[in-house]
Scaffold this motif. Structure first.
Motif, PDB file in Angstrom:
ATOM      1  N   GLU A  60      31.484  37.934  50.373  1.00  0.00           N
ATOM      2  CA  GLU A  60      31.245  38.021  48.871  1.00  0.00           C
ATOM      3  C   GLU A  60      30.468  39.256  48.505  1.00  0.00           C
ATOM      4  O   GLU A  60      30.310  39.768  47.593  1.00  0.00           O
ATOM      5  CB  GLU A  60      30.163  36.755  48.694  1.00  0.00           C
ATOM      6  CG  GLU A  60      31.166  35.535  48.485  1.00  0.00           C
ATOM      7  CD  GLU A  60      30.514  34.285  48.699  1.00  0.00           C
ATOM      8  OE1 GLU A  60      31.009  33.304  48.697  1.00  0.00           O
ATOM      9  OE2 GLU A  60      29.294  34.271  48.868  1.00  0.00           O
ATOM     10  N   SER A 108      38.946  46.958  39.421  1.00  0.00           N
ATOM     11  CA  SER A 108      39.623  45.537  39.181  1.00  0.00           C
ATOM     12  C   SER A 108      39.840  44.757  40.101  1.00  0.00           C
ATOM     13  O   SER A 108      39.645  45.065  41.380  1.00  0.00           O
ATOM     14  CB  SER A 108      40.733  45.893  38.484  1.00  0.00           C
ATOM     15  OG  SER A 108      41.775  46.527  39.450  1.00  0.00           O
ATOM     16  N   ASN A 109      40.118  43.402  39.824  1.00  0.00           N
ATOM     17  CA  ASN A 109      40.453  42.387  41.029  1.00  0.00           C
ATOM     18  C   ASN A 109      41.555  43.001  41.789  1.00  0.00           C
ATOM     19  O   ASN A 109      41.472  42.780  43.268  1.00  0.00           O
ATOM     20  CB  ASN A 109      40.727  41.064  40.318  1.00  0.00           C
ATOM     21  CG  ASN A 109      39.410  40.493  39.738  1.00  0.00           C
ATOM     22  OD1 ASN A 109      38.374  41.333  39.711  1.00  0.00           O
ATOM     23  ND2 ASN A 109      39.570  39.257  39.178  1.00  0.00           N
ATOM     24  N   GLN A 110      42.539  43.637  41.228  1.00  0.00           N
ATOM     25  CA  GLN A 110      43.713  44.133  42.170  1.00  0.00           C
ATOM     26  C   GLN A 110      43.251  45.286  42.889  1.00  0.00           C
ATOM     27  O   GLN A 110      43.747  45.075  44.102  1.00  0.00           O
ATOM     28  CB  GLN A 110      44.880  44.417  41.230  1.00  0.00           C
ATOM     29  CG  GLN A 110      46.086  44.881  42.036  1.00  0.00           C
ATOM     30  CD  GLN A 110      46.687  43.854  42.665  1.00  0.00           C
ATOM     31  OE1 GLN A 110      47.101  42.626  42.243  1.00  0.00           O
ATOM     32  NE2 GLN A 110      46.749  43.850  43.895  1.00  0.00           N
ATOM     33  N   MET A 145      45.080  38.252  45.582  1.00  0.00           N
ATOM     34  CA  MET A 145      44.108  38.151  44.408  1.00  0.00           C
ATOM     35  C   MET A 145      43.366  36.923  44.450  1.00  0.00           C
ATOM     36  O   MET A 145      42.348  36.733  43.691  1.00  0.00           O
ATOM     37  CB  MET A 145      45.225  38.251  43.159  1.00  0.00           C
ATOM     38  CG  MET A 145      45.679  39.607  42.937  1.00  0.00           C
ATOM     39  SD  MET A 145      44.044  40.489  42.105  1.00  0.00           S
ATOM     40  CE  MET A 145      44.388  39.777  40.237  1.00  0.00           C
ATOM     41  N   GLY A 146      44.164  35.756  44.796  1.00  0.00           N
ATOM     42  CA  GLY A 146      43.383  34.590  44.733  1.00  0.00           C
ATOM     43  C   GLY A 146      42.029  34.237  45.597  1.00  0.00           C
ATOM     44  O   GLY A 146      40.987  34.017  45.010  1.00  0.00           O
ATOM     45  N   VAL A 197      40.071  37.103  46.156  1.00  0.00           N
ATOM     46  CA  VAL A 197      39.249  37.872  45.259  1.00  0.00           C
ATOM     47  C   VAL A 197      38.528  37.049  44.173  1.00  0.00           C
ATOM     48  O   VAL A 197      37.668  36.971  44.150  1.00  0.00           O
ATOM     49  CB  VAL A 197      39.684  39.132  44.902  1.00  0.00           C
ATOM     50  CG1 VAL A 197      38.738  39.909  44.107  1.00  0.00           C
ATOM     51  CG2 VAL A 197      40.050  40.113  46.088  1.00  0.00           C
ATOM     52  N   GLU A 198      39.484  36.467  43.423  1.00  0.00           N
ATOM     53  CA  GLU A 198      39.063  35.641  42.177  1.00  0.00           C
ATOM     54  C   GLU A 198      37.769  34.349  42.770  1.00  0.00           C
ATOM     55  O   GLU A 198      36.864  34.046  42.265  1.00  0.00           O
ATOM     56  CB  GLU A 198      40.198  35.060  41.601  1.00  0.00           C
ATOM     57  CG  GLU A 198      40.910  36.083  40.804  1.00  0.00           C
ATOM     58  CD  GLU A 198      42.246  35.654  40.376  1.00  0.00           C
ATOM     59  OE1 GLU A 198      42.655  34.454  40.541  1.00  0.00           O
ATOM     60  OE2 GLU A 198      43.028  36.321  39.701  1.00  0.00           O
ATOM     61  N   LYS A 199      38.252  33.968  43.922  1.00  0.00           N
ATOM     62  CA  LYS A 199      37.598  32.837  44.587  1.00  0.00           C
ATOM     63  C   LYS A 199      36.185  33.374  44.932  1.00  0.00           C
ATOM     64  O   LYS A 199      35.224  32.714  44.622  1.00  0.00           O
ATOM     65  CB  LYS A 199      38.246  32.096  45.824  1.00  0.00           C
ATOM     66  CG  LYS A 199      37.341  30.835  46.391  1.00  0.00           C
ATOM     67  CD  LYS A 199      38.201  30.372  47.749  1.00  0.00           C
ATOM     68  CE  LYS A 199      37.506  29.124  48.296  1.00  0.00           C
ATOM     69  NZ  LYS A 199      38.282  28.697  49.318  1.00  0.00           N
ATOM     70  N   ILE A 228      34.649  35.912  43.704  1.00  0.00           N
ATOM     71  CA  ILE A 228      33.937  36.402  42.588  1.00  0.00           C
ATOM     72  C   ILE A 228      33.391  35.091  41.874  1.00  0.00           C
ATOM     73  O   ILE A 228      32.221  35.112  41.406  1.00  0.00           O
ATOM     74  CB  ILE A 228      34.866  36.952  41.559  1.00  0.00           C
ATOM     75  CG1 ILE A 228      35.293  38.473  42.168  1.00  0.00           C
ATOM     76  CG2 ILE A 228      34.114  37.453  40.174  1.00  0.00           C
ATOM     77  CD1 ILE A 228      36.273  39.354  41.092  1.00  0.00           C
ATOM     78  N   ALA A 229      34.109  34.070  41.745  1.00  0.00           N
ATOM     79  CA  ALA A 229      33.416  32.923  41.130  1.00  0.00           C
ATOM     80  C   ALA A 229      32.440  32.327  42.080  1.00  0.00           C
ATOM     81  O   ALA A 229      31.332  32.013  41.398  1.00  0.00           O
ATOM     82  CB  ALA A 229      34.734  31.810  41.055  1.00  0.00           C
ATOM     83  N   ARG A 250      30.122  41.035  35.595  1.00  0.00           N
ATOM     84  CA  ARG A 250      30.497  41.710  36.863  1.00  0.00           C
ATOM     85  C   ARG A 250      29.303  42.612  37.097  1.00  0.00           C
ATOM     86  O   ARG A 250      28.842  42.946  37.951  1.00  0.00           O
ATOM     87  CB  ARG A 250      31.801  42.373  36.482  1.00  0.00           C
ATOM     88  CG  ARG A 250      33.027  41.639  36.629  1.00  0.00           C
ATOM     89  CD  ARG A 250      34.193  42.438  36.249  1.00  0.00           C
ATOM     90  NE  ARG A 250      34.809  43.158  37.433  1.00  0.00           N
ATOM     91  CZ  ARG A 250      35.731  42.655  38.388  1.00  0.00           C
ATOM     92  NH1 ARG A 250      36.085  41.286  37.992  1.00  0.00           N
ATOM     93  NH2 ARG A 250      36.057  43.407  39.369  1.00  0.00           N
TER      94      ARG A 250
END
Length: 243
Positions: free
Chosen positions: A172, A184-186, A196-197, A199-201, A203-204, A221
Motif C-alpha cells: 500500500e 493513474s491507476n493503470q 488493475m484490480g 491496484v484498486e484494492k 487504493i481502497a 488521492r
C-alpha cells in the motif's frame, strides 16, 4: 463521393504554459525542452513576481511553471504568485519548482487547498515527460507532490506509534508513493507489475485506513499523500492544514 476528411478527429489542443524563471539560461533551457516535447506551447515567459502576474493575466495560460524563489526578494514569490493567480484565475494550474526539500514550502503552497497545484524538485526538469505530465495534471484540477519529499517523510514517520501510516502495508505504501507522482491507476499497475484490480484494492485500503471520506469534491488521492506531510511537518500552533 465521401469527403476523405469526414469523421477525422481534430488534433488535441496543445497545453498553453507560462514559464517563470529569473535565470536566463535555466529559463531558456526549460522552454526549449518543453517546446521540443510536443503538445506544449510556451506562450510567455517571466523573470520576476510582477511579470509572472502580468503575463498570466494577459495570456491566460492553462498552466504556470515557476520557481519558488524569484526577484525581488528571492523568498517565496512563486508561492505568493500562486495564491494570487488561483484567486484571480481559478481555472489555472500552478506547478512550482524548487531546489529545496523543505516541506514548509509545500504547506505554504497548499494551505488553502490542493486542486490545480503541484510541487516538484528542480531535478525533475531533466525528466521532461514527468514535468509535462504534471503540467497537464494541474491544468485539469489535479495535484502533484514530489515523490522525493514524500519518500523522505514516509521513512521518517511510518514507524511512529499511533501514526496512520503505520497501518499501511508495504504494498500500500508503494502505491501511495506512486500516487504522489500523479500516476493513474493503470500506470501504477504497470510500474508495480500488478493487475488493475490489485491496484484498486490497495487504493481502497489506503483510503479506508487513512479515514478519507468519499465526498465527490475531495481529491482523495492527494489527501492520502498529504497525510505524510501532516504527520511530518513541524508546524507552529494554529497553522491551517490543506483541505
Amino acid at each position: 463521393m465521401q469527403d476523405s476528411q469526414a469523421g477525422a478527429q481534430a488534433p488535441p489542443r496543445r497545453l498553453r504554459v507560462l514559464l517563470a524563471e529569473d535565470q536566463y539560461l535555466g529559463r531558456e533551457g526549460t522552454r526549449r525542452l518543453l517546446q521540443e516535447h510536443g503538445g506544449v506551447d510556451v506562450v510567455a515567459v517571466a523573470g520576476d513576481y510582477d511579470e509572472v502576474l502580468a503575463q498570466a493575466r494577459r495570456c491566460r495560460p492553462d498552466s504556470v511553471l515557476m520557481d519558488v524563489k524569484m526577484p525581488p526578494t528571492y523568498s517565496m514569490e512563486g508561492i505568493q504568485a500562486a495564491h494570487v493567480l488561483r484567486d484571480e484565475l481559478p481555472g489555472i494550474g500552478i506547478l512550482v519548482l524548487t531546489q529545496h526539500d523543505d516541506e514548509g514550502y509545500v504547506w505554504a503552497l497548499l494551505q488553502h487547498g490542493v486542486e490545480g497545484l503541484g510541487y516538484l524538485h528542480k531535478v525533475r526538469v531533466g525528466d521532461v515527460e514527468q514535468v509535462v505530465r504534471a503540467l497537464h495534471e494541474v491544468a485539469h484540477g489535479g495535484s502533484v507532490l514530489d515523490p522525493r519529499i514524500v519518500a523522505r517523510l514516509l521513512d521518517y514517520r511510518r514507524n511512529k506509534p499511533g501514526s496512520p501510516l503505520a497501518q499501511l502495508s508495504t504494498g500500500e505504501r508503494d502505491v501511495l508513493a506512486l500516487m504522489a507522482e500523479g500516476m493513474s491507476n493503470q500506470r501504477i499497475a504497470d510500474a508495480l507489475y500488478l493487475s488493475m484490480g490489485a491496484v484498486e484494492k490497495r487504493i481502497a485500503a489506503i483510503f479506508g485506513k487513512l479515514a478519507l471520506a468519499p465526498e465527490a469534491q475531495l481529491n482523495r488521492r492527494v489527501a492520502a499523500v498529504l497525510i505524510y506531510l501532516r504527520e511530518s511537518a513541524e508546524l507552529p500552533p494554529g497553522t491551517p492544514l490543506p483541505r
